[in-house]
Design an enzyme around this catalytic site. Structure first.
Site, PDB file in Angstrom:
ATOM      1  CB  CYS A  38     -15.379  29.807   1.290  1.00  0.00           C
ATOM      2  SG  CYS A  38     -14.119  30.919   0.633  1.00  0.00           S
ATOM      3  CB  CYS A  84     -13.395  32.112   3.474  1.00  0.00           C
ATOM      4  SG  CYS A  84     -14.179  32.552   1.911  1.00  0.00           S
ATOM      5  CG  ASP A  85     -13.951  29.345   6.428  1.00  0.00           C
ATOM      6  OD1 ASP A  85     -13.814  30.531   6.758  1.00  0.00           O
ATOM      7  OD2 ASP A  85     -15.048  28.839   6.125  1.00  0.00           O
TER       8      ASP A  85
END
Length: 308
Positions: free
Chosen positions: A136, A139-140
């Protein structure tokens, strides 16, 4: 909670299909609960920007669209339980949904549990997950600021990951096992015009290696057989999706990939059980079509309950 709680409709999954289904059933005054194992929104919530959802002339962040859908559904009375579904027991008139926090009973169930990222299945992928291996970019992404990274895949998901991570990384390699992309032309143009992105064609990732974090990838050209090493500080896996349907085996008809087979009313082969969104066979995996599936499933679930 008591041994079981009675509802008119149980929705499994809180992505666009589940949230839209909940909006429709609750507006129809059906007592509805939406069960989601993690955060609502599913993969929609991970999207950095969505620019093809009707009604938004400017792109909208996936998390923001999730919140709007969630607020709209709960405004009409949808209840929400954060719990993982482990089984569905079909008693005919009623179905029992067993979860990690108790049982729920209803005559109609809408399965909208979406899908999860497919794994590469190579050495180092599991061992270095969360330490340079990611599924992701939204997300990261910030963890990879000024690093050289790779994205594996050639579909819309992979190219979306690459264009997002290029906001942070110094260099992004897209590794694809073919020499053509499956992604939409608009995404292809956007990716190919990004000066930070470079393609590595006809190549498989054989292993992800590093001591404590990802340090390099072992690659193999599938045409020439040539092996090479690519130094990277992170790798994003985007090679497709697997439907979240393990708990449905033996209950409803599924295709060879594990997706639920439905008709155009979103009905499965079990009366009173419907499927919508990515979890459904032949889904095109778009937010707008998932929402349409959810609305359709909800309307026919309402008719099913009324006839009963």
């Amino acid at each position: 909670m008591s041994t079981s709680s009675q509802y008119d409709v149980i929705i499994i999954g809180g992505g666009p299909a589940g949230l839209t289904a909940g909006l429709y059933t609750s507006r129809a005054k059906l007592k509805t609960i939406l069960i989601e194992g993690s955060a609502v929104g599913g993969r929609m919530a991970e999207a950095w920007e969505i620019e093809n959802y009707p009604g938004f002339t400017e792109s909208i962040n996936g998390y923001d669209l999730t919140q709007k859908m969630y607020e709209q559904a709960t405004k009409f009375g949808v209840e929400h339980a954060q719990s993982s579904v482990t089984a569905i027991i079909n008693d005919g008139a009623n179905k029992t949904v067993t979860t990690t926090s108790g049982d729920y009973v209803a005559p109609a169930i809408i399965i909208a549990g979406g899908s999860e990222r497919r794994k590469l299945g190579v050495p180092g992928e599991k061992e270095l997950a969360g330490r340079g291996v990611s599924f992701c970019a939204t997300c990261d992404g910030p963890f990879f600021r000024d690093k050289v990274v790779a994205v594996v895949g050639g579909g819309n998901g992979a190219l979306n990951e690459a264009t997002h991570i290029s906001h942070f990384a110094s260099k992004v390699y897209i590794i694809h096992r073919r020499d053509t992309l499956r992604a939409t032309p608009v995404l292809q143009e956007k990716t190919k015009s990004d000066p930070k992105i470079e393609f590595i064609w006809n190549t498989d990732v054989e292993a992800i290696e590093g001591e404590d974090t990802v340090e390099h990838l072992k690659l193999k050209n599938i045409r020439t057989g040539e092996e090479s090493t690519l130094p990277v500080g992170g790798v994003f896996i985007a090679v497709g999706l697997v439907p979240n349907t393990d708990y449905l085996k033996g209950l409803v008809e599924m295709d060879s990939s594990g997706a639920v087979v439905t008709n155009d009313k979103m009905e499965t082969n079990v009366p009173g059980i419907y499927a919508a969104g990515d979890v459904r066979a032949n889904s095109v995996r778009q937010v707008v079509t998932a929402a349409g599936d959810g609305a359709t499933a909800a309307i026919y679930a309402q008719k099913y309950i009324a006839e009963k």
